[in-house]
Design an enzyme around this catalytic site. Structure first.
Site, PDB file in Angstrom:
ATOM      1  N   LYS A 197     -12.434   8.820  -9.286  1.00  0.00           N
ATOM      2  CA  LYS A 197     -11.546   9.940  -9.605  1.00  0.00           C
ATOM      3  C   LYS A 197     -10.132   9.381  -9.518  1.00  0.00           C
ATOM      4  CE  LYS A 197      -8.957  13.084  -8.562  1.00  0.00           C
ATOM      5  NZ  LYS A 197      -7.599  13.218  -9.134  1.00  0.00           N
ATOM      6  N   GLU A 271      -7.343   4.342   3.050  1.00  0.00           N
ATOM      7  CA  GLU A 271      -6.136   3.509   2.945  1.00  0.00           C
ATOM      8  C   GLU A 271      -4.982   4.473   2.750  1.00  0.00           C
ATOM      9  OE1 GLU A 271      -6.189   0.341   3.403  1.00  0.00           O
ATOM     10  OE2 GLU A 271      -8.297  -0.157   3.144  1.00  0.00           O
ATOM     11  N   CYS A 305       2.943   2.081  -0.654  1.00  0.00           N
ATOM     12  CA  CYS A 305       2.475   2.395   0.701  1.00  0.00           C
ATOM     13  C   CYS A 305       3.091   1.422   1.698  1.00  0.00           C
ATOM     14  CB  CYS A 305       0.959   2.328   0.764  1.00  0.00           C
ATOM     15  SG  CYS A 305       0.289   0.778   0.125  1.00  0.00           S
ATOM     16  N   GLU A 404       7.080   9.094   6.046  1.00  0.00           N
ATOM     17  CA  GLU A 404       7.058   8.296   4.816  1.00  0.00           C
ATOM     18  C   GLU A 404       7.987   8.937   3.774  1.00  0.00           C
ATOM     19  OE1 GLU A 404       3.340   8.208   2.527  1.00  0.00           O
ATOM     20  OE2 GLU A 404       3.577   6.051   2.325  1.00  0.00           O
TER      21      GLU A 404
END
Ligand code: NAP
Ligand code: MG
Length: 549
Positions: A197, A271, A305, A404
């Site tokens: 997906k 992750e 990331c 983040e």
């Protein structure tokens, strides 16, 4: 201020529009095995250009895709490993033959500069295919285990690796090619089939991945791609009959995925996000360190990331370092990512620009200062761009140092001692990667080993994911499990043991019936086998009787 490369205006960017009835959009050759009910159009976030439509898979269609993958799996696993590897090499040849088209699609759909699409996605996958083609036969070979136990001397035991079955892969938009591809390649080499997906904003990249495997002649059902939204299509995949979920994305969605998978006790690799620190010691090569900080924070528009999200600089070189960073950031060119002379392309969409800008605004309110950037820009009318931003006067407790950002923002702070730098780096709920800059490699390694992240690099940053031989994954809220390397490969197998008794005709001493004699024999054998020396074992047997020993 950063340079803005202006291009002639185009249509306003739009996301997730329903496809027009006239179907003027270019249709990708989708691996949509079942007819999907609706289609949506993917747009170029830099220009608003319609790139083509993708089907929205309903939960029923996702379940059907999983069933096709399940049906295909035994036959795929029955191919010899060398044959599965040959399929991967065919995929690589196709990538090489179409690398220009691929980089263009990745760049146009994700907004990243075409150079980065090539460098960080296409090369990465060619390298990963080469690495696992060479290493997998060794890593997946049966292993005979030593059998030092006296009682088991007539047995042989080996460990072997069996595929898990069907792997559900859910991937993000920031690496729309390399992340899903690397998971698929490792999963397939191990004999699994997959259902992918892709992130909705980069659905066409996902469909192109399906096409690559089709063209390589991989049998029907081995790679299924189900495009659609996370909450419906993705949710159906996690709830579906898959044997493992491999998710790359945000902490919030990752937590939800794990909770959902846990209901079926389905294992999940996660992750997730990061807030990666960079430490600049006073003896660092300052100019190179500043170049690294600027690239590490701003490549892929900071939507990485593992991007450099906070910098700690020794107080004695702080001013000089900040000046260097501001000067270099100010020279970066923002514009259409297909323009070869552009350093930063567009963000994934306007919502991401808003999110980043709101965080910058809150930092300013809390007392931070912007030295360059700090605002949305429009080098292409209607495009989703943000200027590379350098911030100072930040404090460790500010949101900009804790959460983040996922945008081109580089906050810089001072430190005094190495211990303080380590403590600041570790003061985070994330633990993905980190970097340390110093001429003194011993000192840098001492610092690096104390940072709680899955990867640390010295005198460079953000490249570890590009190494197929190095494990990649986070600590703390940055994730669970590993990808790449032998550890990542082993996420896709069931590690099993197979034991064989060579003297099948002989009764084992530990079988029935039990007796006092058996018990005493076991005690004596224990003394002989596990005492520090044979003499001590004999003495223990001679002195036995008091407590049964
Ligand atoms: P995201 O919002 O968490 O989405 C990731 C994927 O999950 C997308 O495919 C999304 O589909 C899907 N999804 C959303 N809700 C779902 C649900 N309920 N069930 C199943 N799937 C669902 O992350 P993103 O915005 O795409 O990517 C950015 C994040 O990824 C950042 O936090 C970044 O740090 C992280 N990331 C981590 C790594 C790493 O290696 N550690 C690498 C790259 C990115 P839709 O797109 O359709 O919503
Ligand atoms: Mg960033």
């Amino acid at each position: 201020m950063p340079t803005v490369t202006t291009k002639k205006p185009t249509k306003k960017a739009a996301q997730k529009k329903p496809a027009p009835k006239s179907a003027t959009a270019k249709k990708p050759a989708a691996r949509a095995h079942a007819p999907a009910r609706t289609e949506r159009i993917s747009t170029n976030p830099a220009t608003g250009e319609d790139l083509g439509s993708y089907p929205v898979f309903t939960p029923d269609e996702v379940r059907a895709a999983i069933a096709r993958a399940r049906a295909a799996q035994p036959r795929w696993a029955a191919f010899p490993l060398a044959k599965r590897i040959e399929f991967m090499k065919r995929v690589k040849r196709d990538i090489l033959n179409h690398m220009g088209d691929l980089a263009e699609l990745i760049s146009k759909e994700s907004g990243k500069p075409r150079v980065e699409a090539h460098n960080a996605e296409i090369i990465l996958i060619c390298d990963l295919i080469d690495y696992f083609s060479k290493e997998a036969p060794k890593l997946l070979a049966d292993e005979k285990l030593p059998m030092p136990q006296v009682a088991f001397k007539t047995k042989s035991t080996k460990l072997f690796y069996a595929p898990l079955g069907v792997i559900g892969i859910i991937s993000p938009w920031n690496w729309p090619f390399a992340i899903p591809m690397s998971e698929i390649i490792m999963a397939l080499i191990c004999g699994n089939t997959v259902v992918l997906k892709p992130a909705e904003p980069t659905s066409l990249c996902g469909l192109r991945i399906g096409e690559l495997f089709d063209r390589a002649g991989v049998p029907e059902g081995v790679v299924e791609v189900v495009s659609g939204s996370g909450s419906t299509t993705g949710q159906a995949l996690v709830e579906g009959d898959v044997d493992k979920v491999v998710f790359t994305g945000s902490v919030e969605v990752g937590r939800h995925i794990m909770e959902t998978a846990a209901k079926r006790l389905c294992p999940a690799v996660l992750e997730l996000g990061g807030k990666d620190p960079m430490i600049i010691c006073e003896d660092a090569y300052l100019n190179a360190a500043a170049e690294a900080a600027v690239w590490g924070a701003f490549f892929n528009q900071g939507q990485v990331c593992a991007s450099v999200e906070r910098v700690y600089v020794h107080e004695t070189v702080y001013d000089e370092f900040v000046d260097l960073v501001v000067e270099k950031a100010g020279k970066l060119r923002v514009g259409n990512p297909m323009d070869p002379d552009v350093d930063l392309g567009s963000m994934i969409n306007h919502a991401q620009v808003k999110t980043v800008h709101a965080q910058v605004q809150r930092a300013l309110k809390a007392g931070a200062r912007v030295l360059t950037g700090g605002e949305p820009v429009e080098p292409v009318k209607g495009g989703a761009f943000y200027s590379p931003t350098v911030m100072v006067d930040v404090r460790q407790d500010m949101e900009i140092m804790q959460e983040e950002t996922f945008g081109p923002v580089l906050p810089i702070m001072k430190f005094t001692t190495d211990e303080e730098a380590v403590a600041l780096a570790n003061d985070s709920r994330f633990g993905l990667s980190a970097s340390v800059f110093s001429k003194n490699l011993k000192r840098a390694e001492l610092i690096a080993r104390q940072i709680r992240t899955g990867a640390v690099s010295i005198n460079d940053c953000c490249y570890t994911y590009g190494l197929p031989q190095a494990p990649w994954g986070g600590e703390k809220e940055s994730g669970v499990g590993r990808t790449h390397s032998r550890f990542g490969l082993y996420e896709f197998v069931s590690i099993r043991s197979l034991g064989t008794e060579m003297l099948g005709q002989v009764k084992r001493p530990y079988w029935y019936p039990y007796s006092q004699g058996t018990y005493e024999m076991l005690q004596k054998a224990t003394s002989l086998l596990y005492s520090d020396s044979p003499l001590e074992g004999v003495l223990r047997i001679l002195g036995s009787g008091k407590n049964g020993g």
